[in-house]
Motif scaffolding. Structure first.
Motif, PDB file in Angstrom:
ATOM      1  N   LEU A 273       0.775  -1.178  -0.092  1.00 58.74           N
ATOM      2  CA  LEU A 273       0.032   0.020   0.097  1.00 58.74           C
ATOM      3  C   LEU A 273       0.948   1.182   0.030  1.00 58.74           C
ATOM      4  O   LEU A 273       0.526   2.241  -0.705  1.00 58.74           O
ATOM      5  N   SER A 276       2.404   1.816  -3.338  1.00 58.43           N
ATOM      6  CA  SER A 276       1.474   2.564  -4.451  1.00 58.43           C
ATOM      7  C   SER A 276       1.289   3.819  -3.978  1.00 58.43           C
ATOM      8  O   SER A 276       1.203   4.583  -4.959  1.00 58.43           O
ATOM      9  N   LEU A 277       1.293   4.204  -2.654  1.00 55.55           N
ATOM     10  CA  LEU A 277       1.427   5.748  -2.576  1.00 55.55           C
ATOM     11  C   LEU A 277       2.329   6.558  -2.913  1.00 55.55           C
ATOM     12  O   LEU A 277       2.429   7.712  -3.297  1.00 55.55           O
ATOM     13  N   VAL A 280       1.998   7.825  -6.915  1.00 57.95           N
ATOM     14  CA  VAL A 280       0.705   8.370  -7.224  1.00 57.95           C
ATOM     15  C   VAL A 280       1.090   9.488  -7.996  1.00 57.95           C
ATOM     16  O   VAL A 280       2.278  10.416  -7.710  1.00 57.95           O
ATOM     17  N   LEU A 285      -4.548  12.813  -2.165  1.00 58.34           N
ATOM     18  CA  LEU A 285      -4.886  11.476  -1.712  1.00 58.34           C
ATOM     19  C   LEU A 285      -6.282  11.426  -2.048  1.00 58.34           C
ATOM     20  O   LEU A 285      -6.960  12.275  -1.625  1.00 58.34           O
ATOM     21  N   THR A 286      -6.747  10.337  -2.731  1.00 59.88           N
ATOM     22  CA  THR A 286      -8.127  10.164  -2.799  1.00 59.88           C
ATOM     23  C   THR A 286      -8.618   9.582  -1.382  1.00 59.88           C
ATOM     24  O   THR A 286      -7.917   9.473  -0.453  1.00 59.88           O
ATOM     25  N   GLU A 289      -7.602   6.371  -0.044  1.00 61.86           N
ATOM     26  CA  GLU A 289      -6.322   6.453   0.316  1.00 61.86           C
ATOM     27  C   GLU A 289      -6.006   6.993   1.555  1.00 61.86           C
ATOM     28  O   GLU A 289      -5.277   6.693   2.416  1.00 61.86           O
ATOM     29  N   GLU A 290      -6.499   8.036   1.550  1.00 65.81           N
ATOM     30  CA  GLU A 290      -6.518   9.008   2.916  1.00 65.81           C
ATOM     31  C   GLU A 290      -7.166   8.113   4.142  1.00 65.81           C
ATOM     32  O   GLU A 290      -6.486   8.031   5.022  1.00 65.81           O
ATOM     33  N   LEU A 293      -4.384   5.075   4.935  1.00 68.24           N
ATOM     34  CA  LEU A 293      -3.224   5.770   5.480  1.00 68.24           C
ATOM     35  C   LEU A 293      -3.379   6.082   6.784  1.00 68.24           C
ATOM     36  O   LEU A 293      -2.410   5.693   7.773  1.00 68.24           O
TER      37      LEU A 293
END
Length: 307
Positions: A273, A276-277, A280, A285-286, A289-290, A293
């Motif tokens: 994860l 992947s961040l 971006v 962040l979407t 995603e937020e 995280l």
């Protein structure tokens, strides 16, 4: 009473006399020999048979095969990698090369890069008349140059080597002069967000497409912060996202949140994860995603559990 004369003694004396005479005779023979320092040594001349035209062609052909061996290995490795011919026995190309050929992680990529340079030089040089590289180290410093620059460097290095195959040091010195001559000013600024371009650089393997934030500006490189640490990267491996100042600050916030969490000891799901961040290509962040995280931050005690 007087003892009778000893015949044994007389016989011994006679033998001694004979021995002395023989020794004197030898010494006389030696003294009559010529002084070794002035002796003349006759050496029979051996006629060296000249090579026929056919033998000369065969010799040159075989020499070229020896010289190209290491570069043929690089071409073979590229095909093995590109066609994934290792997949039936190994998960990765690096594992395959290590077990099958005993290569370090970096070695196959060095050989493949060298093969590309060698093919480029063949386009400029006549293989029957020109001096060509014989090992990977001689061309290692040229792999990041443009094709026409590689050809220029090699011809100049051969000239400096007196028409012979130049050492890696000679080639590297010529490369450095060209870099200084064609130096492009480093226009990056601290805080600027860039994308990593691997360009077949094995040291950046796995970093292609990742974002990085410039933390120091050097002559030929930038020191950058990424989601998993700090690196110094050449200008040819950076491309600016051209973010606005506000967007750069947002990326800095994301970096400050992800970097303290990431480590090789994390669970694979968490690592995936965070990685992947780290790729971006937007300055935010979407919502999902937020949330993910924030959940990880709570799990690892980076934010208050009650908040």
């Amino acid at each position: 009473m007087n003892s009778p004369p000893s015949r044994r003694k007389k016989s011994t004396s006679a033998a001694s006399t004979d021995s002395t005479s023989a020794a004197n005779s030898v010494n006389e023979d030696i003294s009559q020999q010529v002084d070794p320092s002035s002796a003349t040594i006759t050496v029979s001349a051996v006629e060296v048979e000249e090579l026929s035209e056919e033998e000369q062609r065969d010799r040159l052909h075989l020499e070229r095969r020896v010289e190209r061996a290491v570069f043929e290995a690089g071409k073979a490795l590229m095909e093995l990698r590109d066609r994934r011919l290792y997949r039936s026995t190994h998960k990765t190309f690096e594992e395959y090369c290590k077990e099958r050929f005993g290569y370090s992680r970096r070695q196959p990529y060095l050989l493949m890069d060298a093969a590309v340079v060698f093919d480029n030089l063949l386009e400029k040089c006549d293989p029957l008349d020109q001096v060509l590289p014989t090992n990977e180290r001689q061309v290692r410093s040229m792999t990041k140059l443009e094709p026409h620059q590689q050809q220029e460097v090699w011809l100049r290095a051969v000239e400096l080597a007196g028409g012979k195959v130049p050492t890696g040091r000679i080639v590297k010195d010529v490369v450095q002069r060209i870099m200084e001559r064609t130096q492009v000013p480093n226009t990056y600024q601290i805080g600027e967000v860039c994308q990593i371009l691997t360009k077949d650089n094995p040291e950046l393997r796995g970093k292609g497409g990742c974002w990085a934030i410039v933390s120091a500006v050097n002559d030929f490189s930038c020191t950058v912060r990424m989601w998993d640490g700090e690196y110094t990267i050449g200008l040819q491996h950076l491309k600016s996202y051209n973010y606005l100042p506000a967007e750069c600050k947002q990326m800095q916030v994301i970096c400050d949140r992800v970097a303290p969490i990431y480590s090789d000891s994390l669970e694979e799901t968490v690592k995936s994860l965070l990685q992947s961040l780290g790729k971006v290509n937007r300055a935010y962040l979407t919502a999902v995603e937020e949330k993910l995280l924030s959940l990880i931050e709570r799990e690892y005690g980076l934010i208050d559990q009650s908040s």
